[in-house]
Design a protein around this motif. Structure first.
Motif, PDB file in Angstrom:
ATOM      1  N   GLY A  93      33.346  45.327  29.978  1.00 51.95           N
ATOM      2  CA  GLY A  93      33.838  46.375  29.088  1.00 51.95           C
ATOM      3  C   GLY A  93      34.502  47.521  29.811  1.00 51.95           C
ATOM      4  N   VAL A  94      33.881  47.995  30.880  1.00 52.03           N
ATOM      5  CA  VAL A  94      34.419  49.131  31.617  1.00 52.03           C
ATOM      6  C   VAL A  94      35.717  48.747  32.319  1.00 52.03           C
ATOM      7  CG1 VAL A  94      33.976  50.707  33.545  1.00 52.03           C
ATOM      8  CG2 VAL A  94      32.183  50.264  31.865  1.00 52.03           C
ATOM      9  N   SER A  95      35.860  47.481  32.683  1.00 48.00           N
ATOM     10  CA  SER A  95      37.073  47.031  33.385  1.00 48.00           C
ATOM     11  C   SER A  95      38.322  47.117  32.517  1.00 48.00           C
ATOM     12  CB  SER A  95      36.889  45.588  33.881  1.00 48.00           C
ATOM     13  OG  SER A  95      35.866  45.519  34.851  1.00 48.00           O
ATOM     14  N   TRP A  96      38.145  47.200  31.204  1.00 52.17           N
ATOM     15  CA  TRP A  96      39.301  47.341  30.318  1.00 52.17           C
ATOM     16  C   TRP A  96      40.082  48.622  30.598  1.00 52.17           C
ATOM     17  CZ3 TRP A  96      40.967  45.216  25.303  1.00 52.17           C
ATOM     18  CH2 TRP A  96      40.477  43.935  25.049  1.00 52.17           C
ATOM     19  N   ALA A  97      39.501  49.579  31.305  1.00 50.58           N
ATOM     20  CA  ALA A  97      40.194  50.840  31.583  1.00 50.58           C
ATOM     21  C   ALA A  97      41.392  50.645  32.499  1.00 50.58           C
ATOM     22  CB  ALA A  97      39.226  51.839  32.212  1.00 50.58           C
ATOM     23  N   GLY A  98      41.365  49.608  33.331  1.00 47.24           N
ATOM     24  CA  GLY A  98      42.445  49.364  34.269  1.00 47.24           C
ATOM     25  C   GLY A  98      43.208  48.097  33.960  1.00 47.24           C
ATOM     26  N   SER A  99      44.434  48.027  34.431  1.00 44.74           N
ATOM     27  CA  SER A  99      45.261  46.842  34.220  1.00 44.74           C
ATOM     28  C   SER A  99      44.587  45.615  34.831  1.00 44.74           C
ATOM     29  CB  SER A  99      46.638  47.055  34.858  1.00 44.74           C
ATOM     30  OG  SER A  99      47.446  45.912  34.703  1.00 44.74           O
ATOM     31  N   GLY A 100      44.544  44.531  34.079  1.00 48.61           N
ATOM     32  CA  GLY A 100      43.918  43.301  34.532  1.00 48.61           C
ATOM     33  C   GLY A 100      42.490  43.138  34.088  1.00 48.61           C
ATOM     34  N   GLY A 101      41.863  44.206  33.599  1.00 48.79           N
ATOM     35  CA  GLY A 101      40.469  44.132  33.172  1.00 48.79           C
ATOM     36  C   GLY A 101      40.269  43.217  31.977  1.00 48.79           C
ATOM     37  N   GLU A 102      41.154  43.322  30.998  1.00 47.81           N
ATOM     38  CA  GLU A 102      41.054  42.473  29.818  1.00 47.81           C
ATOM     39  C   GLU A 102      41.283  41.011  30.190  1.00 47.81           C
ATOM     40  OE1 GLU A 102      43.200  41.832  25.445  1.00 47.81           O
ATOM     41  OE2 GLU A 102      43.981  43.316  26.862  1.00 47.81           O
ATOM     42  N   SER A 103      42.275  40.754  31.015  1.00 47.56           N
ATOM     43  CA  SER A 103      42.615  39.381  31.388  1.00 47.56           C
ATOM     44  C   SER A 103      41.508  38.707  32.181  1.00 47.56           C
ATOM     45  CB  SER A 103      43.906  39.365  32.212  1.00 47.56           C
ATOM     46  OG  SER A 103      44.994  39.881  31.479  1.00 47.56           O
ATOM     47  N   SER A 104      40.912  39.445  33.118  1.00 49.87           N
ATOM     48  CA  SER A 104      39.877  38.849  33.966  1.00 49.87           C
ATOM     49  C   SER A 104      38.654  38.434  33.156  1.00 49.87           C
ATOM     50  CB  SER A 104      39.466  39.833  35.066  1.00 49.87           C
ATOM     51  OG  SER A 104      38.926  41.026  34.507  1.00 49.87           O
ATOM     52  N   ALA A 105      38.430  39.090  32.009  1.00 51.81           N
ATOM     53  CA  ALA A 105      37.274  38.756  31.170  1.00 51.81           C
ATOM     54  C   ALA A 105      37.447  37.429  30.448  1.00 51.81           C
ATOM     55  CB  ALA A 105      37.041  39.874  30.151  1.00 51.81           C
ATOM     56  N   LEU A 106      38.665  36.888  30.441  1.00 52.57           N
ATOM     57  CA  LEU A 106      38.915  35.628  29.743  1.00 52.57           C
ATOM     58  C   LEU A 106      38.514  34.418  30.579  1.00 52.57           C
ATOM     59  CD1 LEU A 106      42.406  36.353  28.153  1.00 52.57           C
ATOM     60  CD2 LEU A 106      40.119  36.718  27.193  1.00 52.57           C
ATOM     61  N   MET A 107      38.289  34.648  31.872  1.00 51.46           N
ATOM     62  CA  MET A 107      37.860  33.575  32.785  1.00 51.46           C
ATOM     63  C   MET A 107      38.873  32.431  32.809  1.00 51.46           C
ATOM     64  SD  MET A 107      33.822  33.646  31.799  1.00 51.46           S
ATOM     65  CE  MET A 107      32.948  35.221  31.762  1.00 51.46           C
ATOM     66  N   ARG A 108      40.140  32.801  32.881  1.00 53.36           N
ATOM     67  CA  ARG A 108      41.239  31.852  32.977  1.00 53.36           C
ATOM     68  C   ARG A 108      42.134  32.239  34.150  1.00 53.36           C
ATOM     69  NH1 ARG A 108      42.900  28.755  28.434  1.00 53.36           N
ATOM     70  NH2 ARG A 108      41.324  28.734  26.792  1.00 53.36           N
ATOM     71  N   ASP A 109      42.821  31.256  34.695  1.00 57.09           N
ATOM     72  CA  ASP A 109      43.689  31.519  35.840  1.00 57.09           C
ATOM     73  C   ASP A 109      45.124  31.820  35.437  1.00 57.09           C
ATOM     74  OD1 ASP A 109      41.601  31.064  37.610  1.00 57.09           O
ATOM     75  OD2 ASP A 109      41.985  28.910  37.689  1.00 57.09           O
ATOM     76  N   ARG A 110      45.571  31.235  34.336  1.00 57.61           N
ATOM     77  CA  ARG A 110      46.989  31.342  33.979  1.00 57.61           C
ATOM     78  C   ARG A 110      47.217  32.558  33.077  1.00 57.61           C
ATOM     79  NH1 ARG A 110      49.097  25.648  31.914  1.00 57.61           N
ATOM     80  NH2 ARG A 110      47.480  26.043  30.353  1.00 57.61           N
ATOM     81  N   TYR A 111      47.149  33.732  33.679  1.00 60.46           N
ATOM     82  CA  TYR A 111      47.403  34.957  32.927  1.00 60.46           C
ATOM     83  C   TYR A 111      48.271  35.888  33.749  1.00 60.46           C
ATOM     84  CZ  TYR A 111      43.954  37.542  35.748  1.00 60.46           C
ATOM     85  OH  TYR A 111      43.284  38.144  36.779  1.00 60.46           O
ATOM     86  N   LEU A 112      48.822  36.867  33.077  1.00 61.38           N
ATOM     87  CA  LEU A 112      49.650  37.889  33.712  1.00 61.38           C
ATOM     88  C   LEU A 112      49.231  39.239  33.150  1.00 61.38           C
ATOM     89  CD1 LEU A 112      53.498  37.836  34.194  1.00 61.38           C
ATOM     90  CD2 LEU A 112      52.427  39.757  33.042  1.00 61.38           C
ATOM     91  N   ALA A 113      49.089  40.222  34.030  1.00 62.63           N
ATOM     92  CA  ALA A 113      48.773  41.588  33.603  1.00 62.63           C
ATOM     93  C   ALA A 113      49.844  42.525  34.155  1.00 62.63           C
ATOM     94  CB  ALA A 113      47.390  42.011  34.089  1.00 62.63           C
ATOM     95  N   ALA A 114      50.529  43.225  33.274  1.00 63.47           N
ATOM     96  CA  ALA A 114      51.590  44.154  33.688  1.00 63.47           C
ATOM     97  C   ALA A 114      51.305  45.531  33.114  1.00 63.47           C
ATOM     98  CB  ALA A 114      52.950  43.657  33.211  1.00 63.47           C
TER      99      ALA A 114
END
Length: 442
Positions: free
Chosen positions: A252-273
């Protein structure tokens, strides 16, 4: 406030004309070309503005600002709940326990707190479930950043089917906080005030004029930079240890920074910009079908993610480093979906395209105006210098067709004609005084 009628084009981002010096910094940086400078003052085209706050960030004269609620509106409710954004935790030095922040908020006058980071963990769980079982158009675009959602409906409407059909964590936190308060107090829902502590103006606009629901689950918002000094004093007065209130973890706290939401999905094929210019570049690539190999795309209008919001007080890189350290003391997650995705977590309405480029109400007139626009554009130098007060030659041509500018506003096309009349000292449109029109020889 309850019952208040809000303009369909409400915007948190506002202009203080007294401070505006008529420079064109904001004109060149606006991602939707929503700003013009005429007669020495900037103006914001309401239909184009997405409240990203980039003009607030770039204005050297502090003429742009975010309009928010007065803190006194909490007194209009019998019971008040604060919704702290996870970004708030990164504003404090040497913080090792978020309960100090949450207890400080209660000492400020709130009866309860509900962490947006807790709701973010639920949204992450719902996203994982939908990605695994749902028939989603890939790559899926996060719906968390309201500025990005507004950007997509204005500039990239073809990508609307890719936008995730889930409410943002702020909205989910507002819904859950009100339900919890009703259960614990017995009060009516309208007697409970729910207020977000926001890092950016886009979320204020999302509360006042939501585009994916009839009404927001949140009653108001206060900027982090407004709350911070008072909250800091209340935290210093706290007994040790503080009240046990926290209910979120690393995810939850990781959502504050770019990539936090993506990393919570536990998938490799994502992009955070992050950063509005980078976001636009990614959306252009996606529109050209160059990113089809990805599963998920996380986009944040602010550099660094929400930690880079213009309503924060700390450098986004410093805030992110503090959050990285804070996460060492946290569990992975404290919130899980036990009975599937609640129907209330889905957006009430489909994101709809908004045609701001319409030149006329009927096709015939629109085509005539488009042809005239193209003719005018061909006469302009194509330098996109911004000296005319519009961000590009194309936008100036559109302004001319709409009747809000003239071709003489372009310094290059007007200079020769102006000098041929024996006049010197051509004044570009942004720097003229009211009533001073070069093309009329005044």
């Amino acid at each position: 406030m309850e019952g208040e009628r809000v303009d369909a084009f409400f915007h948190s981002v506002r202009l203080d004309e007294e401070k505006c010096e008529g420079c064109i910094n904001c004109v060149k940086r606006c991602p939707t070309q929503a700003i013009r400078v005429r007669n020495g003052k900037a103006s914001i085209i309401s239909e184009l503005c997405i409240d990203c706050g980039e003009c607030i960030r770039i204005c050297p004269h502090h003429a742009k600002y975010a309009q928010s609620d007065s803190f006194n509106i909490i007194l209009d409710y019998k019971y008040r709940v604060a919704l702290p954004a996870p970004t708030l935790y990164g504003q404090f030095n040497n913080l090792d326990d978020t309960d100090y922040v949450l207890s400080g908020l209660k000492n400020m006058g709130f009866d309860d707190v509900f962490e947006v980071s807790a709701a973010a963990e639920l949204v992450s769980a719902a996203t994982r479930e939908m990605m695994n079982t749902g028939n989603l158009k890939r790559p899926v675009i996060s719906s968390a950043c309201p500025a990005v959602c507004r950007l997509i409906r204005i500039r990239f409407p073809k990508l609307i089917p890719n936008v995730l059909d889930l409410s943002a964590p702020m909205e989910e936190a507002g819904r859950l906080a009100r339900e919890k308060a009703v259960r614990e107090t017995g009060l009516k829902p309208e007697e409970i005030g729910v207020f977000f502590i926001t890092p950016c103006p886009a979320k204020i606009t999302a509360i006042k004029a939501p585009i994916r629901s009839e009404k927001s689950n949140v009653d108001g918002a206060f900027p982090i930079k407004l709350i911070y000094p008072v909250l800091l004093k209340q935290m210093e007065k706290l007994d040790r240890p503080p009240e046990r209130l926290k209910n979120s973890g690393i995810i939850g706290v990781s959502w504050a920074g770019s990539g936090g939401e993506s990393s919570a999905l536990m998938r490799d094929r994502y992009l955070a910009a992050d950063g509005i210019e980078n976001v636009i570049n990614v959306l252009e690539e996606l529109e050209d079908e160059k990113l089809n190999e990805l599963d998920f795309i996380e986009l944040n209008a602010c550099s660094g993610g929400c930690v880079g919001g213009v309503l924060t007080v700390e450098n986004p890189y410093v805030a992110r480093a503090r959050l990285q350290k804070l996460r060492q003391y946290m569990p992975v997650s404290c919130n899980h979906l036990e009975h599937g995705i609640p129907v209330q977590m889905h957006a009430e309405k489909q994101l709809e395209a908004y045609d701001v480029m319409r030149l006329a109400d009927n096709v015939s007139d629109a085509m005539d105006r488009l042809n005239r626009l193209n003719e005018i554009h061909a006469k302009l130098p194509g330098l996109d210098c911004g000296v005319c007060g519009a961000p590009s030659c194309r936008s100036l041509a559109e302004d001319i067709v709409r009747g809000t500018a003239t071709i003489e506003d372009c310094v290059f096309t007007a200079r020769e004609e102006f000098e041929a009349r024996g006049r010197e000292g051509y004044i570009p449109a942004p720097f003229r005084k009211a009533g001073e029109e070069n093309h009329e020889g005044k």
